[in-house]
Design an enzyme around this catalytic site. Sequence first.
Site, PDB file in Angstrom:
ATOM      1  N   SER A 117     -20.482  38.593 -39.292  1.00 30.36           N
ATOM      2  CA  SER A 117     -21.156  39.176 -37.932  1.00 30.36           C
ATOM      3  C   SER A 117     -21.105  39.611 -36.808  1.00 30.36           C
ATOM      4  O   SER A 117     -20.932  38.053 -36.031  1.00 30.36           O
ATOM      5  CB  SER A 117     -23.275  39.102 -38.491  1.00 30.36           C
ATOM      6  N   TYR A 140     -20.035  46.476 -33.893  1.00 28.10           N
ATOM      7  CA  TYR A 140     -20.605  47.768 -33.696  1.00 28.10           C
ATOM      8  C   TYR A 140     -19.684  48.586 -32.571  1.00 28.10           C
ATOM      9  O   TYR A 140     -18.872  48.474 -31.868  1.00 28.10           O
ATOM     10  CB  TYR A 140     -22.117  47.664 -32.544  1.00 28.10           C
ATOM     11  N   THR A 166     -19.778  49.264 -38.107  1.00 22.35           N
ATOM     12  CA  THR A 166     -21.222  48.724 -38.733  1.00 22.35           C
ATOM     13  C   THR A 166     -22.358  50.346 -37.358  1.00 22.35           C
ATOM     14  O   THR A 166     -22.443  50.435 -36.547  1.00 22.35           O
ATOM     15  CB  THR A 166     -22.498  48.049 -38.354  1.00 22.35           C
ATOM     16  N   LYS A 262     -19.418  51.447 -42.410  1.00 26.18           N
ATOM     17  CA  LYS A 262     -20.684  50.556 -43.350  1.00 26.18           C
ATOM     18  C   LYS A 262     -21.937  51.285 -42.281  1.00 26.18           C
ATOM     19  O   LYS A 262     -22.109  51.456 -41.469  1.00 26.18           O
ATOM     20  CB  LYS A 262     -20.810  49.015 -42.681  1.00 26.18           C
ATOM     21  N   HIS A 286     -28.115  48.959 -45.000  1.00 25.39           N
ATOM     22  CA  HIS A 286     -28.469  47.558 -44.484  1.00 25.39           C
ATOM     23  C   HIS A 286     -29.889  46.839 -44.740  1.00 25.39           C
ATOM     24  O   HIS A 286     -29.946  46.457 -44.614  1.00 25.39           O
ATOM     25  CB  HIS A 286     -29.220  48.276 -42.570  1.00 25.39           C
TER      26      HIS A 286
END
Length: 389
Positions: A117, A140, A166, A262, A286
């Site tokens: 992440s 992101y 994401t 994602k 999520h």
Amino acid sequence: MGAIRFALPKQGRPISIAGYRTAARRVLPDLVWAYVENGADDSVTLAANRSAFARWSLRQRVLRSSAGRKTAARFGDTELAIPVMIAPTGINGLVHWRGELATACGAAAAGSRIVLSTAASYSVEEVAAASPVGHWLQVYPWRDRELMDWLLERGRRSDCPTLVVTVDTPVFGNREPERLQGMSIPPVLTPRHVLDAALHPRWAYKVLRHQRVFTGNLVGMSGVRAGALAAKVRRERMMAGELDWDDFARVRAQWQGLCYVKGILDADDAERAVSLGADGIIVSNHGGRQLDGAPATLDALPGIADRLAHRATVLIDGGIRRGTDVVKALCLGADGCLIGRPALYGLAVGGESGVEHVLSILREEIDRTLALMGCSDIADLGRDWLIPG
Ligand SMILES: Cc1cc2nc3c(=O)[nH]c(=O)nc-3n(C[C@H](O)[C@H](O)[C@H](O)COP(=O)(O)O)c2cc1C
């Protein structure tokens, strides 16, 4: 004839992901448990992710030798012992003091990989040094080009083969139990948290001593200053509600390796992502932490897999807790799965070996499921192996 031997039940490791969940609940303070476990609003989507699997039955064929069963998979350039990777989850250092270092090493030991992440406690460089096997990196689609360049360059230098973008966090989901517990980044400690930590002395000693609970990736450092900086970055750049497909296209153009999107639940969005250069899609809500009322991922999967018709890799996460769940997802068109919370349960209970064990439980369950179904290779799974209802 040998004598009958009596043995007391073993107080050993959990033997299922449900067992790891129960053990993790005992190990973690309420604040951390609220962070790991809950969904958004009324957790309708969180529950739907699980219940969707029960609506499918597996076809059982008998007397079809399934010796030498194959569970290995390949996602892009990444070879895996099982078709399961670990989904990106932020601040693993809150769950275990070695955080993502342990998650990554545990995954690699089980023949899998993590998606690191952006909000990890340990940086992409630290993870690559501890486990140099090519873990993936999640970002992101931020507009701040300088920040993106900086992060992507670090991913490149750390030999991440695949970037995961994401796209389902235009704003934060409403996770009420987390809010009620006072979860924030950086965490603000109240007397209740101190008491909670005191009731979990092993956790408190290790985690607070090592101080790796904040987002090491964003600022490349640890400690309270890092937390404050991370909170600033997050406020200003992370949850920008105005992001659009041009932002994804820009990030895609900045990254030379493979790129997955994602947070896709809609076939039109999947099509759009692929037309803009995505090599793979992760069907995800999520883990029920964003839009409550969004469909279960397993329900969204067949429409997306049909639309993409093998033009891109299709992965799925959300509610996968058994080998049978993985097999059902593969039957419905997924190339593979990711697990979020199960890896955190393993991490909380046993660090690196807990993560490895969670994955090996899944591997055994997948293998046993194939044997019981009479199927010898995950590559042969398809809808003809499922019975609705
Ligand atoms: C505690 C926690 C933190 C998460 N953090 C991230 C994150 O930083 N980035 C991201 O893309 N997804 C994040 N997710 C979502 C997971 O990647 C994944 O989609 C979800 O956990 C899958 O559902 P499962 O937990 O039922 O397996 C997080 C999920 C959890 C539970």
